[in-house]
Design an enzyme around this catalytic site. Structure first.
Site, PDB file in Angstrom:
ATOM      1  N   GLY A 111       3.424  -5.140  -9.092  1.00  0.00           N
ATOM      2  CA  GLY A 111       3.177  -4.747 -10.269  1.00  0.00           C
ATOM      3  C   GLY A 111       4.406  -4.593 -10.902  1.00  0.00           C
ATOM      4  NE  ARG A 112       7.961  -0.310  -8.681  1.00  0.00           N
ATOM      5  CZ  ARG A 112       8.590   0.541  -8.512  1.00  0.00           C
ATOM      6  NH1 ARG A 112       9.298   1.170  -9.483  1.00  0.00           N
ATOM      7  NH2 ARG A 112       8.516   1.433  -7.481  1.00  0.00           N
ATOM      8  CE  LYS A 131      10.959  -2.007  -5.919  1.00  0.00           C
ATOM      9  NZ  LYS A 131      10.772  -1.302  -4.637  1.00  0.00           N
ATOM     10  CG  ASP A 143       6.935   1.985 -16.358  1.00  0.00           C
ATOM     11  OD1 ASP A 143       7.026   1.472 -15.123  1.00  0.00           O
ATOM     12  OD2 ASP A 143       7.465   2.852 -16.842  1.00  0.00           O
ATOM     13  NE  ARG A 194      12.015  -6.151  -3.520  1.00  0.00           N
ATOM     14  CZ  ARG A 194      11.025  -5.540  -3.242  1.00  0.00           C
ATOM     15  NH1 ARG A 194      10.974  -4.316  -2.755  1.00  0.00           N
ATOM     16  NH2 ARG A 194       9.621  -5.700  -3.556  1.00  0.00           N
ATOM     17  CG  ASP A 270       0.638  -1.720  -0.507  1.00  0.00           C
ATOM     18  OD1 ASP A 270      -0.070  -0.695   0.314  1.00  0.00           O
ATOM     19  OD2 ASP A 270       1.537  -1.215  -1.366  1.00  0.00           O
TER      20      ASP A 270
HETATM   21  P1  AMP Z   1       4.657   1.277  -3.766  1.00  0.00           P
HETATM   22  O1  AMP Z   1       4.099   2.506  -3.208  1.00  0.00           O
HETATM   23  O2  AMP Z   1       5.992   1.512  -4.586  1.00  0.00           O
HETATM   24  O3  AMP Z   1       4.905   0.298  -2.831  1.00  0.00           O
HETATM   25  O4  AMP Z   1       3.767   0.700  -4.851  1.00  0.00           O
HETATM   26  C1  AMP Z   1       2.446   0.499  -4.554  1.00  0.00           C
HETATM   27  C2  AMP Z   1       1.920  -0.393  -5.748  1.00  0.00           C
HETATM   28  O5  AMP Z   1       2.144   0.217  -6.987  1.00  0.00           O
HETATM   29  C3  AMP Z   1       2.616  -1.968  -5.673  1.00  0.00           C
HETATM   30  O6  AMP Z   1       1.739  -2.703  -6.081  1.00  0.00           O
HETATM   31  C4  AMP Z   1       3.374  -1.895  -6.785  1.00  0.00           C
HETATM   32  O7  AMP Z   1       3.914  -2.907  -7.500  1.00  0.00           O
HETATM   33  C5  AMP Z   1       3.080  -0.905  -7.803  1.00  0.00           C
HETATM   34  N1  AMP Z   1       3.801  -0.272  -8.613  1.00  0.00           N
HETATM   35  C6  AMP Z   1       4.685   0.747  -8.185  1.00  0.00           C
HETATM   36  N2  AMP Z   1       5.312   1.308  -9.188  1.00  0.00           N
HETATM   37  C7  AMP Z   1       5.174   0.689 -10.412  1.00  0.00           C
HETATM   38  C8  AMP Z   1       5.278   0.824 -11.970  1.00  0.00           C
HETATM   39  N3  AMP Z   1       6.340   1.384 -12.279  1.00  0.00           N
HETATM   40  N4  AMP Z   1       4.815  -0.276 -12.656  1.00  0.00           N
HETATM   41  C9  AMP Z   1       3.744  -1.219 -12.139  1.00  0.00           C
HETATM   42  N5  AMP Z   1       3.546  -1.166 -10.811  1.00  0.00           N
HETATM   43  C10 AMP Z   1       4.090  -0.509  -9.873  1.00  0.00           C
HETATM   44 MG    MG Z   2       5.150  -1.653  -2.360  1.00  0.00          MG
END
Ligand code: AMP
Ligand code: MG
EC number: 2.7.7.-
Length: 518
Positions: A111-112, A131, A143, A194, A270
């Site tokens: 997502g980012r 990232k 975002d 990364r 994930d």
């Molecule tokens: P995480 O818990 O940080 O591993 O994130 C879980 C999911 O949310 C992953 O698919 C990330 O890519 C997405 N994600 C987390 N933060 C953001 C953000 N600010 N914008 C878009 N996607 C996000």
């Molecule tokens: Mg993640």
């Protein structure tokens, strides 16, 4: 793909870096195609600048560390130049799904994050990923950005874990900008580059399984086997062998986390690497005063990812991976018995988690206690120490580090560790038992101390150390970040000039909260 300086505005040196990165090579993740990823450029970042840089990671990639000073470096590693890239070579966001906090979350994805492609150096291939580089088709409500705070934490911890000898993704650099990002308060954006042989997660497999796209599932498994576990091809069932590899690596990884007091914080499926690497640094933490129930993630209200839960959660995550791979198992069985036999096979492989994890952790704890050989009672000795550490909230890192100064002959060297326990009598009782056990060791104190200091780090990335570096960086002073990263690159060495980095956390550290918001 080729970037000529004239059409990208890159310096000759930066354009040769761009040229070294390829996402269209045989066997690269990106070659799996559109079912797995979407190509798109990064979102522009205003006036980027270099916040942190790892010369070591740069050398690993075949770059000269002076590259960080090259004009255009920050523009390149925040993704700004990707708008000029040819369509077929654009960066890519991959799709995956996953279980978040034990609940099926459906489709997630990068997502980012954006994969830039791979670099081959020294016989290894490394994927580079930005990232925080903007929205992708998988951003959901997000975002697409990451803030400076979390990017610095990821950068520091990747480097720290690597030097602790714990498998992890690496970090090349952090690029900052004054561009604002709304979180609980207004913060500024940053992008971490990364580096990893692969960013494939358990969730990638779960994605194709849950959508019943078995061909894609198989293509992904084949990619991982061919690139990382080619020996699995010789097994009766290569896909079962792949599961076995991941299960064993995950068990080893978590044994290492437990032995160093590391809490990941968000062990969603994930966030589990198929290669058994520590990945996705978010609200992680090293425990200071030991609490087996320590929860480092402020958002984890039920304590699912508490320190003591990590092994069970890793095991649970391996079940999710096994479930996702199930359709690939058992090609050698007749159709009539295939399903049943496959489940039995998968269960057998999953059992290996337990038979691998327990001895792996026991061995690490014996090493931490400086016990060269194994005797009955060693596990109890280690567990009793952990119990009194927990009861006294004795500092995890300092207890083990200072234990090396204890003498096997008398109590003359006890003070540095004993003083970490409020209940001195409990410590003395334990120390008597420990000394009795040490008297059975053939090594003398000096040899034991040296061995212990090679496995019990003096310097770990305590929250307050990261916080200090972050506060300075917010004021555009990056010297502390650089100094801290340098200290963490030698976690087992005595660094007398940096004694303060090994000290107990200050009182204000107790009020620090780290959450999923990053
Ligand atoms: P995480 O818990 O940080 O591993 O994130 C879980 C999911 O949310 C992953 O698919 C990330 O890519 C997405 N994600 C987390 N933060 C953001 C953000 N600010 N914008 C878009 N996607 C996000
Ligand atoms: Mg993640």
């Amino acid at each position: 793909m080729s970037f000529s300086p004239s059409n990208t505005g890159l310096s000759e040196r930066m354009s040769s870096v761009a040229d070294a990165i390829g996402s269209t090579r045989d066997g690269s993740f990106a070659q799996l195609g559109t079912a797995f990823l979407t190509r798109l450029p990064a979102a522009p970042l205003t006036e980027p600048y270099v916040v942190g840089f790892s010369a070591e990671a740069a050398r690993m990639l075949g770059f000269d560390p002076s590259l960080a000073h090259e004009p255009g470096f920050a523009e390149f590693f925040c993704g700004n130049t990707t708008r000029e890239w040819p369509a077929q070579a654009l960066p890519y966001a991959s799709v995956y799904s996953g279980h978040q906090f034990g609940v099926w979350a459906g489709q997630l994805g990068d997502g980012r994050a954006l994969g830039l492609g791979e670099i081959e150096h020294g016989g290894e291939r490394y994927e580079l990923q930005l990232k925080g580089s903007g929205r992708t088709p998988y951003s959901r409500m997000g975002d697409g950005r990451a803030v400076l705070r979390s990017s610095i934490r990821e950068f520091l911890c990747s480097e720290a874990m690597h030097h602790l000898g714990i498998p992890t993704t690496r970090a090349l650099c952090v690029i900052g900008s004054d561009q604002s990002v709304p979180r609980e308060e207004i913060e500024t954006a940053a992008v971490v580059t990364r580096v990893s042989p692969s960013f494939v997660r358990f969730g990638h497999f779960e994605h194709f399984y849950s959508n019943d796209r078995i061909e894609a599932l198989q293509a992904l498994a084949d990619h991982v086997i061919d690139r990382f576990f080619p020996h699995c091809r010789e097994a009766d069932d290569p896909y079962l062998a792949l599961l076995n590899e991941s299960v064993l690596r995950t068990a080893d990884l978590v044994a290492q986390w437990q032995a160093v007091g590391f809490c990941h914080g968000v062990m969603n499926t994930d966030n589990m690497s198929i290669l058994g690497l520590t990945i996705d640094y978010g609200p992680f933490g090293f425990v200071d005063g030991f609490d087996a129930n320590h929860i480092c993630n402020h958002s984890d209200t039920s304590g699912r990812y508490a320190y003591r839960m990590q092994p069970q959660i890793a095991y649970w995550n391996c079940f999710c991976l096994a479930q996702a791979l199930l359709p690939l198992f058992g090609a050698r069985y007749e159709e009539a018995v295939r399903g049943e036999r496959s489940v039995e096979d998968a269960q057998r492989v999953l059992e290996d988690f337990k038979t691998r994890f327990a001895p792996a952790l026991e061995k690490r704890l014996r090493d931490k206690l400086g016990l060269a050989d194994e005797r009955p009672g060693d596990d109890a000795l280690a567990n009793t120490l952990l119990e009194i550490m927990h009861a006294n909230r004795a500092d995890f890192t300092l207890t083990f580090r200072n234990l090396s100064r204890l003498s096997k002959h008398d109590a003359s060297g006890d003070a540095p560790v004993r003083d970490l326990f409020l209940d001195r009598a409990a410590f003395d009782r334990w120390a008597n038992g420990y000394r009795a056990r040490l008297s059975e060791e053939t090594r003398d104190d000096a040899a034991r101390r040296e061995a212990m200091n090679r496995v019990n780090p003096k310097y770990v990335l305590r929250n307050h150390l990261a916080e200090t570096a972050i506060r300075r960086a917010k004021e555009k002073d990056f010297a502390e970040l650089e100094r801290l990263a340098a200290v963490l690159r030698h976690p087992f060495d005595e660094q007398p000039e940096h004694e303060a980095y090994a000290a107990l956390p200050p009182d204000w550290a107790g009020t620090l909260e780290v959450s999923c918001s990053s």
